[in-house]
Design an enzyme around this catalytic site. Structure first.
Site, PDB file in Angstrom:
ATOM      1  N   GLU A 216       7.384 -14.136 -43.722  1.00 55.32           N
ATOM      2  CA  GLU A 216       7.005 -14.495 -42.345  1.00 55.32           C
ATOM      3  C   GLU A 216       5.801 -15.429 -42.369  1.00 55.32           C
ATOM      4  O   GLU A 216       5.043 -15.450 -43.349  1.00 55.32           O
ATOM      5  CB  GLU A 216       6.710 -13.169 -41.613  1.00 55.32           C
ATOM      6  CG  GLU A 216       6.030 -13.235 -40.277  1.00 55.32           C
ATOM      7  CD  GLU A 216       6.858 -13.876 -39.178  1.00 55.32           C
ATOM      8  OE1 GLU A 216       7.370 -14.984 -39.410  1.00 55.32           O
ATOM      9  OE2 GLU A 216       6.944 -13.292 -38.095  1.00 55.32           O
ATOM     10  N   ASP A 217       5.586 -16.199 -41.300  1.00 56.24           N
ATOM     11  CA  ASP A 217       4.413 -17.079 -41.259  1.00 56.24           C
ATOM     12  C   ASP A 217       3.146 -16.283 -40.969  1.00 56.24           C
ATOM     13  O   ASP A 217       2.252 -16.191 -41.794  1.00 56.24           O
ATOM     14  CB  ASP A 217       4.613 -18.246 -40.269  1.00 56.24           C
ATOM     15  CG  ASP A 217       4.903 -17.814 -38.835  1.00 56.24           C
ATOM     16  OD1 ASP A 217       5.068 -16.607 -38.584  1.00 56.24           O
ATOM     17  OD2 ASP A 217       4.956 -18.696 -37.953  1.00 56.24           O
TER      18      ASP A 217
ATOM     19  N   ASP B  14       0.542 -11.125 -36.395  1.00 61.66           N
ATOM     20  CA  ASP B  14      -0.582 -11.116 -35.460  1.00 61.66           C
ATOM     21  C   ASP B  14      -0.652  -9.720 -34.824  1.00 61.66           C
ATOM     22  O   ASP B  14      -1.203  -8.798 -35.425  1.00 61.66           O
ATOM     23  CB  ASP B  14      -0.313 -12.236 -34.439  1.00 61.66           C
ATOM     24  CG  ASP B  14      -1.437 -12.468 -33.465  1.00 61.66           C
ATOM     25  OD1 ASP B  14      -2.584 -12.098 -33.766  1.00 61.66           O
ATOM     26  OD2 ASP B  14      -1.188 -13.028 -32.383  1.00 61.66           O
TER      27      ASP B  14
ATOM     28  N   ARG C 106       3.822 -28.674 -37.145  1.00 60.65           N
ATOM     29  CA  ARG C 106       4.424 -27.912 -38.248  1.00 60.65           C
ATOM     30  C   ARG C 106       4.393 -28.682 -39.564  1.00 60.65           C
ATOM     31  O   ARG C 106       4.315 -28.104 -40.636  1.00 60.65           O
ATOM     32  CB  ARG C 106       5.902 -27.597 -37.949  1.00 60.65           C
ATOM     33  CG  ARG C 106       6.133 -26.545 -36.902  1.00 60.65           C
ATOM     34  CD  ARG C 106       7.587 -26.053 -36.985  1.00 60.65           C
ATOM     35  NE  ARG C 106       8.043 -25.401 -35.771  1.00 60.65           N
ATOM     36  CZ  ARG C 106       7.837 -24.136 -35.477  1.00 60.65           C
ATOM     37  NH1 ARG C 106       7.163 -23.370 -36.302  1.00 60.65           N
ATOM     38  NH2 ARG C 106       8.300 -23.616 -34.364  1.00 60.65           N
TER      39      ARG C 106
ATOM     40  N   PHE D 144      -6.345 -20.037 -33.328  1.00 56.58           N
ATOM     41  CA  PHE D 144      -4.939 -20.424 -33.292  1.00 56.58           C
ATOM     42  C   PHE D 144      -4.712 -21.460 -34.378  1.00 56.58           C
ATOM     43  O   PHE D 144      -5.363 -22.497 -34.411  1.00 56.58           O
ATOM     44  CB  PHE D 144      -4.539 -20.975 -31.916  1.00 56.58           C
ATOM     45  CG  PHE D 144      -3.061 -21.019 -31.765  1.00 56.58           C
ATOM     46  CD1 PHE D 144      -2.360 -19.873 -31.393  1.00 56.58           C
ATOM     47  CD2 PHE D 144      -2.343 -22.178 -32.036  1.00 56.58           C
ATOM     48  CE1 PHE D 144      -0.969 -19.887 -31.282  1.00 56.58           C
ATOM     49  CE2 PHE D 144      -0.961 -22.201 -31.940  1.00 56.58           C
ATOM     50  CZ  PHE D 144      -0.278 -21.058 -31.565  1.00 56.58           C
TER      51      PHE D 144
HETATM   52  P1  IMP Z   1       3.162 -11.116 -33.325  1.00 60.94           P
HETATM   53  O1  IMP Z   1       4.477 -10.586 -32.835  1.00 60.94           O
HETATM   54  O2  IMP Z   1       2.074 -10.995 -32.289  1.00 60.94           O
HETATM   55  O3  IMP Z   1       2.723 -10.529 -34.647  1.00 60.94           O
HETATM   56  O4  IMP Z   1       3.314 -12.666 -33.443  1.00 60.94           O
HETATM   57  C1  IMP Z   1       3.820 -13.198 -34.552  1.00 60.94           C
HETATM   58  C2  IMP Z   1       4.343 -14.611 -34.358  1.00 60.94           C
HETATM   59  O5  IMP Z   1       3.558 -15.381 -33.456  1.00 60.94           O
HETATM   60  C3  IMP Z   1       4.217 -15.292 -35.691  1.00 60.94           C
HETATM   61  O6  IMP Z   1       5.376 -15.108 -36.445  1.00 60.94           O
HETATM   62  C4  IMP Z   1       3.977 -16.727 -35.317  1.00 60.94           C
HETATM   63  O7  IMP Z   1       5.204 -17.418 -35.216  1.00 60.94           O
HETATM   64  C5  IMP Z   1       3.301 -16.661 -33.964  1.00 60.94           C
HETATM   65  N1  IMP Z   1       1.839 -16.844 -34.117  1.00 60.94           N
HETATM   66  C6  IMP Z   1       0.870 -15.909 -34.105  1.00 60.94           C
HETATM   67  N2  IMP Z   1      -0.348 -16.452 -34.278  1.00 60.94           N
HETATM   68  C7  IMP Z   1      -0.138 -17.785 -34.412  1.00 60.94           C
HETATM   69  C8  IMP Z   1      -1.009 -18.912 -34.657  1.00 60.94           C
HETATM   70  O8  IMP Z   1      -2.235 -18.799 -34.808  1.00 60.94           O
HETATM   71  N3  IMP Z   1      -0.392 -20.121 -34.769  1.00 60.94           N
HETATM   72  C9  IMP Z   1       0.944 -20.307 -34.655  1.00 60.94           C
HETATM   73  N4  IMP Z   1       1.797 -19.286 -34.434  1.00 60.94           N
HETATM   74  C10 IMP Z   1       1.257 -18.044 -34.308  1.00 60.94           C
HETATM   75 MG    MG Z   2       5.648 -19.737 -34.096  1.00 62.22          MG
END
Ligand code: IMP
Ligand code: MG
Length: 177
Positions: free
Chosen positions: A101-102, A105, A167, A154
């Protein structure tokens, strides 16, 4: 939307990413040696991380697959609405699934994905993220592997987007206005 006022402050250079990634790949190679592994890229954000990582894995029985998740819309705050835009195409029965995963959060996207994957007859599951924003976690979730821990901000670049932009940048940057 991004405009001419947006500033990108480099957090991790391409060289820094490469060196951290090599160490991570070594660890995964040791942990998953001898297993039948399906590495799963979570699109779109993990695209470069995944392609750089899997090319350093020496696991013999390794297959690649892709899942698409979308949660952000065009903002910097998750919409909370997680949409699955693509699902696995391989049969993962009996395989060890390595989810790549990237960013994790709040952990909502990953928690949902993990519960979906755990309904399948897999041998086991490891979670690997490029960035762990662990201080923002809302779901109990432990990552097996992460390249970088970041508290706030961010981030864009190396696959990470803001409204589908940035990206393609080779490093990881904080987007500030
Ligand atoms: P979560 O469900 O809150 O953990 O969000 C996860 C997803 O939100 C990640 O897989 C990212 O694609 C996106 N995301 C969260 N933080 C960032 C950021 O700082 N930059 C870009 N995408 C983010
Ligand atoms: Mg994203």
């Amino acid at each position: 939307m991004p405009n001419s006022q947006d500033k990108l402050v480099e957090l991790f250079s391409p060289a820094c990413i490469a060196s951290r990634l090599a160490a991570l790949a070594e660890q995964i190679n040791a942990d998953l040696a001898g297993k039948r592994v399906v590495a799963v890229c979570v699109l779109k954000g993990a695209v470069f991380f995944f392609s750089d990582l899997v090319r350093q894995l020496h696991i013999k029985d390794l297959q690649l697959d892709f899942i698409g998740l979308s949660s952000y819309g065009n903002g910097q705050v998750s919409s909370g609405q997680i949409t699955t835009t693509r699902w696995l195409s391989l049969d993962v029965t009996g395989a060890w699934v390595l989810v790549v995963e990237d960013i994790v959060d709040t952990g909502r996207s990953m928690s949902r994905l993990i519960s979906q994957l755990r309904t399948l007859p897999i041998a086991g599951l490891s979670l690997c993220a490029l960035i762990d924003k662990h201080e923002r976690r809302e779901c109990a979730l432990t990552l097996d592997y992460s390249c970088f821990q970041v508290n706030a901000g961010f981030l864009v670049g190396y696959g990470l987007d803001y409204a589908e932009k940035f990206r393609h940048l080779p490093g990881i940057y904080e987007l500030t206005s």
